[in-house]
Motif scaffolding. Structure first.
Motif, mmCIF file in Angstrom:
data_model
loop_
_atom_site.group_PDB
_atom_site.id
_atom_site.type_symbol
_atom_site.label_atom_id
_atom_site.label_comp_id
_atom_site.label_asym_id
_atom_site.label_seq_id
_atom_site.Cartn_x
_atom_site.Cartn_y
_atom_site.Cartn_z
ATOM 1 N N PRO A 153 40.168 -12.280 80.433
ATOM 2 C CA PRO A 153 40.736 -13.453 79.758
ATOM 3 C C PRO A 153 40.055 -13.797 78.431
ATOM 4 O O PRO A 153 38.838 -13.733 78.300
ATOM 5 C CB PRO A 153 40.547 -14.566 80.790
ATOM 6 N N SER A 154 40.895 -14.161 77.470
ATOM 7 C CA SER A 154 40.468 -14.641 76.141
ATOM 8 C C SER A 154 39.760 -13.591 75.299
ATOM 9 O O SER A 154 39.043 -13.934 74.346
ATOM 10 C CB SER A 154 39.590 -15.900 76.267
ATOM 11 N N GLY A 170 34.695 -7.916 78.521
ATOM 12 C CA GLY A 170 34.406 -9.110 79.295
ATOM 13 C C GLY A 170 35.122 -10.340 78.767
ATOM 14 O O GLY A 170 35.692 -10.340 77.667
ATOM 15 N N VAL A 171 35.089 -11.396 79.538
ATOM 16 C CA VAL A 171 35.742 -12.656 79.175
ATOM 17 C C VAL A 171 35.240 -13.142 77.815
ATOM 18 O O VAL A 171 34.041 -13.139 77.532
ATOM 19 C CB VAL A 171 35.463 -13.719 80.246
ATOM 20 N N CYS A 172 36.170 -13.508 76.945
ATOM 21 C CA CYS A 172 35.860 -14.067 75.619
ATOM 22 C C CYS A 172 35.127 -13.088 74.696
ATOM 23 O O CYS A 172 34.461 -13.510 73.753
ATOM 24 C CB CYS A 172 35.053 -15.358 75.723
ATOM 25 N N SER A 173 35.250 -11.800 74.947
ATOM 26 C CA SER A 173 34.653 -10.830 74.029
ATOM 27 C C SER A 173 35.526 -10.663 72.792
ATOM 28 O O SER A 173 36.730 -10.940 72.825
ATOM 29 C CB SER A 173 34.445 -9.479 74.729
ATOM 30 N N ILE A 174 34.908 -10.236 71.686
ATOM 31 C CA ILE A 174 35.584 -10.161 70.389
ATOM 32 C C ILE A 174 35.274 -8.825 69.726
ATOM 33 O O ILE A 174 34.123 -8.360 69.748
ATOM 34 C CB ILE A 174 35.123 -11.301 69.459
ATOM 35 N N SER A 191 30.543 -11.495 74.093
ATOM 36 C CA SER A 191 29.908 -10.663 73.074
ATOM 37 C C SER A 191 30.853 -10.389 71.921
ATOM 38 O O SER A 191 32.075 -10.353 72.091
ATOM 39 C CB SER A 191 29.439 -9.337 73.691
ATOM 40 N N CYS A 192 30.294 -10.181 70.731
ATOM 41 C CA CYS A 192 31.082 -9.932 69.525
ATOM 42 C C CYS A 192 30.664 -8.605 68.911
ATOM 43 O O CYS A 192 29.494 -8.418 68.557
ATOM 44 C CB CYS A 192 30.897 -11.060 68.519
ATOM 45 N N ILE A 193 31.628 -7.686 68.780
ATOM 46 C CA ILE A 193 31.367 -6.363 68.222
ATOM 47 C C ILE A 193 31.500 -6.424 66.701
ATOM 48 O O ILE A 193 32.567 -6.737 66.173
ATOM 49 C CB ILE A 193 32.337 -5.323 68.814
ATOM 50 N N PHE A 194 30.396 -6.116 66.001
ATOM 51 C CA PHE A 194 30.345 -6.165 64.541
ATOM 52 C C PHE A 194 30.425 -4.778 63.909
ATOM 53 O O PHE A 194 30.624 -4.664 62.709
ATOM 54 C CB PHE A 194 29.039 -6.838 64.079
ATOM 55 N N ARG A 195 30.216 -3.725 64.703
ATOM 56 C CA ARG A 195 30.252 -2.366 64.157
ATOM 57 C C ARG A 195 30.826 -1.429 65.216
ATOM 58 O O ARG A 195 30.949 -1.811 66.384
ATOM 59 C CB ARG A 195 28.852 -1.916 63.742
ATOM 60 N N LEU A 202 26.774 -0.028 77.045
ATOM 61 C CA LEU A 202 26.999 -1.435 77.343
ATOM 62 C C LEU A 202 26.561 -2.267 76.147
ATOM 63 O O LEU A 202 25.465 -2.057 75.613
ATOM 64 C CB LEU A 202 26.199 -1.834 78.587
ATOM 65 N N TYR A 203 27.407 -3.211 75.726
ATOM 66 C CA TYR A 203 27.100 -4.068 74.578
ATOM 67 C C TYR A 203 27.032 -5.519 75.016
ATOM 68 O O TYR A 203 27.920 -6.017 75.719
ATOM 69 C CB TYR A 203 28.150 -3.888 73.479
ATOM 70 N N ILE A 204 25.964 -6.195 74.574
ATOM 71 C CA ILE A 204 25.717 -7.576 74.975
ATOM 72 C C ILE A 204 25.286 -8.376 73.757
ATOM 73 O O ILE A 204 24.458 -7.928 72.962
ATOM 74 C CB ILE A 204 24.610 -7.659 76.044
ATOM 75 N N GLY A 205 25.841 -9.582 73.595
ATOM 76 C CA GLY A 205 25.340 -10.529 72.610
ATOM 77 C C GLY A 205 26.244 -10.732 71.417
ATOM 78 O O GLY A 205 27.303 -10.143 71.288
ATOM 79 N N ASN A 206 25.799 -11.610 70.512
ATOM 80 C CA ASN A 206 26.532 -11.938 69.289
ATOM 81 C C ASN A 206 25.527 -12.087 68.150
ATOM 82 O O ASN A 206 24.851 -13.097 68.046
ATOM 83 C CB ASN A 206 27.306 -13.236 69.473
ATOM 84 N N PRO A 207 25.419 -11.015 67.313
ATOM 85 C CA PRO A 207 26.167 -9.753 67.344
ATOM 86 C C PRO A 207 25.746 -8.883 68.530
ATOM 87 O O PRO A 207 24.586 -8.920 68.952
ATOM 88 C CB PRO A 207 25.801 -9.092 66.023
#
Length: 219
Positions: A153-154, A170-174, A191-195, A202-207
């Motif tokens: 979701p989202s 995951g939920v609210c990932s970008i 989490s937000c993917i910047f690259r 596995l990717y975690i965090g913002n960025p």
């Protein structure tokens, strides 16, 4: 009305049953005959229906049957689809009545895709097979989505994004505009993917940052 069954009788299965009910409220199309699930006994009553059997029972089903996969794990989804060999089984695309397309005719998709309520798909989007877009997912213009991806979701996919196969969002990932998410990638909630991502990570965090080294395989 065509017979349809849901593979997976857990939470996703219940949500898919609600989706089928909403589609029928707009225009009767489907007769839900029950669920297939390898972890429950035949005849067990579950919300919205009963258990018809497991994989073996599906593969010997003697009538034409549409099946929608309600499996939240890309890896499990790939393995289960490979086991379904019954030629009488087909996999329709299920799209909630309130999904908004900027240009429906420019959006192309394969089979077995599920798009839940309050989602938005822009224009010139290409989508493969067996993707699950849960509630309130946005997919931007000119994006390409492969197969066996689970967007919780989202999730927000910006324009001109290329997504490969077997990825979990995951939920609210970008994912920001113009980026590429390859294969077997897991993106944690919020989490937000910047690259561009690296496969099997596995990717975690913002960025978002990777928590596994390149070449590691998530099980």
């Amino acid at each position: 009305m065509k017979d349809i069954a849901i593979y997976g009788a857990g939470g996703y299965g219940q949500e898919v049953a609600c989706l089928i009910k909403a589609i029928n409220a707009e225009q009767p199309q489907w007769r839900l005959v029950g669920f297939f699930d390898d972890t429950k006994s035949i005849g067990t009553e579950v919300p919205y229906g009963r258990i018809l059997g497991g994989m073996q029972d599906l593969n010997i089903w003697e009538q034409e049957l549409s099946v929608v996969m309600a499996i939240g794990s890309p890896d499990a989804l790939v393995k289960l689809i490979a086991q379904i060999v019954n030629p009488l089984v087909d996999f329709p695309n299920l799209i909630a009545p309130d999904v908004f397309f900027h240009d429906r005719e420019s959006v192309k998709m394969g089979k077995g895709n599920v798009i839940f309520f309050h989602s938005l798909v822009s224009c010139h989007v290409l989508m493969g097979d067996f993707n699950l877009l849960n509630n309130d997912v946005f997919v931007g213009h000119d994006s390409i989505i492969g197969s066996y991806n689970v967007l919780n979701p989202s999730t927000r996919i910006s324009g001109n994004v290329v997504i490969g196969n077997n990825n979990f969002f995951g939920v609210c990932s970008i994912v920001l505009q113009g980026l590429k998410v390859g294969e077997n990638t897991k993106i944690s909630a919020g989490s937000c993917i910047f690259r561009n991502t690296k496969d099997n990570n596995l990717y975690i965090g913002n960025p978002a940052v990777t928590r596994l080294t390149p070449g590691s395989v998530l099980k």
